[in-house]
Design an enzyme around this catalytic site. Structure first.
Site, PDB file in Angstrom:
ATOM      1  N   SER A  10      10.931  -7.828  -3.051  1.00  0.00           N
ATOM      2  CA  SER A  10      11.198  -8.973  -2.183  1.00  0.00           C
ATOM      3  C   SER A  10      12.465  -9.674  -2.669  1.00  0.00           C
ATOM      4  O   SER A  10      12.497 -10.245  -3.761  1.00  0.00           O
ATOM      5  CB  SER A  10      10.013  -9.935  -2.224  1.00  0.00           C
ATOM      6  OG  SER A  10      10.373 -11.113  -1.552  1.00  0.00           O
ATOM      7  N   HIS A  35      12.302  -5.944   1.200  1.00  0.00           N
ATOM      8  CA  HIS A  35      11.623  -6.984   1.984  1.00  0.00           C
ATOM      9  C   HIS A  35      12.501  -8.234   2.020  1.00  0.00           C
ATOM     10  O   HIS A  35      12.976  -8.703   0.984  1.00  0.00           O
ATOM     11  CB  HIS A  35      10.280  -7.279   1.308  1.00  0.00           C
ATOM     12  CG  HIS A  35       9.383  -8.203   2.057  1.00  0.00           C
ATOM     13  ND1 HIS A  35       8.667  -7.821   3.174  1.00  0.00           N
ATOM     14  CD2 HIS A  35       9.055  -9.502   1.838  1.00  0.00           C
ATOM     15  CE1 HIS A  35       7.940  -8.835   3.603  1.00  0.00           C
ATOM     16  NE2 HIS A  35       8.166  -9.877   2.819  1.00  0.00           N
ATOM     17  N   ASP A  37      12.675 -12.103   3.300  1.00  0.00           N
ATOM     18  CA  ASP A  37      11.842 -13.229   3.739  1.00  0.00           C
ATOM     19  C   ASP A  37      12.659 -14.309   4.422  1.00  0.00           C
ATOM     20  O   ASP A  37      13.572 -14.878   3.810  1.00  0.00           O
ATOM     21  CB  ASP A  37      11.150 -13.856   2.518  1.00  0.00           C
ATOM     22  CG  ASP A  37      10.010 -12.999   2.007  1.00  0.00           C
ATOM     23  OD1 ASP A  37       9.126 -12.655   2.808  1.00  0.00           O
ATOM     24  OD2 ASP A  37      10.020 -12.662   0.805  1.00  0.00           O
ATOM     25  N   MET A  39      12.439 -18.002   6.074  1.00  0.00           N
ATOM     26  CA  MET A  39      11.599 -19.215   6.148  1.00  0.00           C
ATOM     27  C   MET A  39      12.404 -20.347   6.759  1.00  0.00           C
ATOM     28  O   MET A  39      13.582 -20.521   6.432  1.00  0.00           O
ATOM     29  CB  MET A  39      11.174 -19.637   4.740  1.00  0.00           C
ATOM     30  CG  MET A  39      10.444 -18.572   3.977  1.00  0.00           C
ATOM     31  SD  MET A  39      10.064 -19.142   2.315  1.00  0.00           S
ATOM     32  CE  MET A  39       9.252 -17.690   1.648  1.00  0.00           C
ATOM     33  N   HIS A  68      10.660 -10.293   7.341  1.00  0.00           N
ATOM     34  CA  HIS A  68       9.389 -11.015   7.507  1.00  0.00           C
ATOM     35  C   HIS A  68       9.728 -12.416   7.999  1.00  0.00           C
ATOM     36  O   HIS A  68      10.254 -13.230   7.242  1.00  0.00           O
ATOM     37  CB  HIS A  68       8.678 -11.024   6.136  1.00  0.00           C
ATOM     38  CG  HIS A  68       7.438 -11.839   6.069  1.00  0.00           C
ATOM     39  ND1 HIS A  68       6.841 -12.178   4.862  1.00  0.00           N
ATOM     40  CD2 HIS A  68       6.657 -12.393   7.037  1.00  0.00           C
ATOM     41  CE1 HIS A  68       5.759 -12.890   5.094  1.00  0.00           C
ATOM     42  NE2 HIS A  68       5.632 -13.054   6.409  1.00  0.00           N
ATOM     43  N   MET A  70       8.958 -15.917   8.840  1.00  0.00           N
ATOM     44  CA  MET A  70       8.009 -17.036   8.678  1.00  0.00           C
ATOM     45  C   MET A  70       8.625 -18.235   9.371  1.00  0.00           C
ATOM     46  O   MET A  70       9.059 -19.202   8.735  1.00  0.00           O
ATOM     47  CB  MET A  70       7.777 -17.292   7.181  1.00  0.00           C
ATOM     48  CG  MET A  70       6.939 -16.215   6.518  1.00  0.00           C
ATOM     49  SD  MET A  70       7.079 -16.226   4.717  1.00  0.00           S
ATOM     50  CE  MET A  70       8.530 -15.210   4.524  1.00  0.00           C
ATOM     51  N   MET A 139      -1.133 -11.175   4.335  1.00  0.00           N
ATOM     52  CA  MET A 139      -0.639 -12.107   3.308  1.00  0.00           C
ATOM     53  C   MET A 139      -1.739 -12.304   2.269  1.00  0.00           C
ATOM     54  O   MET A 139      -2.867 -12.684   2.601  1.00  0.00           O
ATOM     55  CB  MET A 139      -0.281 -13.471   3.921  1.00  0.00           C
ATOM     56  CG  MET A 139       0.971 -13.503   4.772  1.00  0.00           C
ATOM     57  SD  MET A 139       2.467 -12.834   4.007  1.00  0.00           S
ATOM     58  CE  MET A 139       2.677 -13.876   2.563  1.00  0.00           C
TER      59      MET A 139
HETATM   60  C1  DX5 Z   1       5.923 -15.401   0.285  1.00  0.00           C
HETATM   61  C2  DX5 Z   1       6.832 -14.251   0.674  1.00  0.00           C
HETATM   62  C3  DX5 Z   1       6.772 -13.109  -0.259  1.00  0.00           C
HETATM   63  C4  DX5 Z   1       7.221 -13.404  -1.666  1.00  0.00           C
HETATM   64  C5  DX5 Z   1       6.399 -12.535  -2.573  1.00  0.00           C
HETATM   65  O1  DX5 Z   1       5.849 -16.307   1.302  1.00  0.00           O
HETATM   66  O2  DX5 Z   1       6.488 -13.776   1.960  1.00  0.00           O
HETATM   67  O3  DX5 Z   1       7.431 -11.953   0.259  1.00  0.00           O
HETATM   68  O4  DX5 Z   1       8.581 -13.156  -1.896  1.00  0.00           O
HETATM   69  O5  DX5 Z   1       6.670 -12.865  -3.896  1.00  0.00           O
HETATM   70  P1  DX5 Z   1       5.630 -12.550  -5.065  1.00  0.00           P
HETATM   71  O6  DX5 Z   1       5.515 -11.063  -5.144  1.00  0.00           O
HETATM   72  O7  DX5 Z   1       6.267 -13.172  -6.256  1.00  0.00           O
HETATM   73  O8  DX5 Z   1       4.310 -13.187  -4.695  1.00  0.00           O
HETATM   74 ZN    ZN Z   2       7.274 -11.802   2.658  1.00  0.00          ZN
END
Ligand code: DX5
Ligand code: ZN
Length: 227
Positions: A10, A35, A37, A39, A68, A70, A139
């Site tokens: 990630s 991955h 993320d 947000m 991903h 969010m 999740m």
């Molecule tokens: C959390 C993200 C994850 C995050 C995971 O909201 O969607 O992808 O980066 O990080 P770890 O593996 O540290 O939980």
């Molecule tokens: Zn994620």
């Protein structure tokens, strides 16, 4: 039908000032998927990265990029994330009242379409879209931050999704995200998971390349128990 096991580092947990070097190092360690993320400070309480950074990552790698989202109203940004270089795009069930339409939109762009479940949302809410999904992301933390602790209830959801997949002859991949590390990855694989997102357990380790290889080996040993 299961899919080849993939560890997805990630990028949220990488050192942003040396993202290109980190990506090159992970690629040479055998990583095929990354991955990414996104947000928005609305759907989740944090703001991360967006389109220009995805474009830069796209230029830096030939890995599959898994975006991903969010964010609220994800349907407004599907095409933009595809154009910026995402190979797969996942949207949250909780953020998508028109889930069926938005998954179809993602597929129409040529990206793989994923649907995500927060820890408080049951698998049953996806029954009518499972045939459209290329993957389902469970999740295992409440989304918004890296470095949180794995919520064990996620294992049950992975098992349920694996059973539904065989019962209904579907082919979606099962992905997990949040708190995945060397202590729990084998059990998650035994439950039927294919794709494992790993942030802190990769980037906070002394050698991220060794961490990715170690996670992959443990996941494979967990899957053998399943077989
Ligand atoms: C959390 C993200 C994850 C995050 C995971 O909201 O969607 O992808 O980066 O990080 P770890 O593996 O540290 O939980
Ligand atoms: Zn994620």
């Amino acid at each position: 039908m299961s899919h080849p096991i993939q560890i997805l580092p990630s990028l949220l947990s990488c050192d942003f000032s040396r993202m290109g070097e980190d990506i090159a190092m992970l690629e040479s360690a055998g990583t095929h998927m990354l991955h990414f993320d996104v947000m928005d400070g609305r759907f989740v309480p944090n703001i991360s990265m967006g389109l220009p950074i995805l474009e830069a990552v796209r230029k830096a790698t030939s890995c599959h990029i898994d975006a991903h989202l969010m964010i609220v109203e994800p349907e407004r940004y599907v095409e933009a994330f595809r154009d910026a270089g995402a190979d797969s795009i996942s949207i949250h069930q909780e953020a998508s009242p028109h889930l069926h339409r938005t998954l179809s939109l993602i597929k129409s762009t040529g990206a793989q379409a994923g649907v995500v479940l927060n820890p408080g949302t049951p698998v049953s809410t996806l029954e009518d879209v499972l045939d459209l999904a290329d993957f389902v992301l469970v999740m295992s933390v409440n989304p918004g931050f890296g470095g949180q602790k794995f919520i064990p209830g996620a294992l049950h959801k992975v098992r349920q999704l694996d059973q539904l997949r065989s019962q209904r002859n579907l082919t979606y991949a099962i992905e997990i995200d949040g708190g995945v590390d060397h202590t729990n990855i084998a059990d998650i694989a035994t439950a039927g998971c294919d794709w494992f997102v790993a942030g802190s357990s990769v980037f906070r380790s002394e050698s991220p390349a060794t961490a990715v290889r170690g996670l992959h080996a443990r996941a494979c040993s967990g899957r053998q128990i399943l077989a």
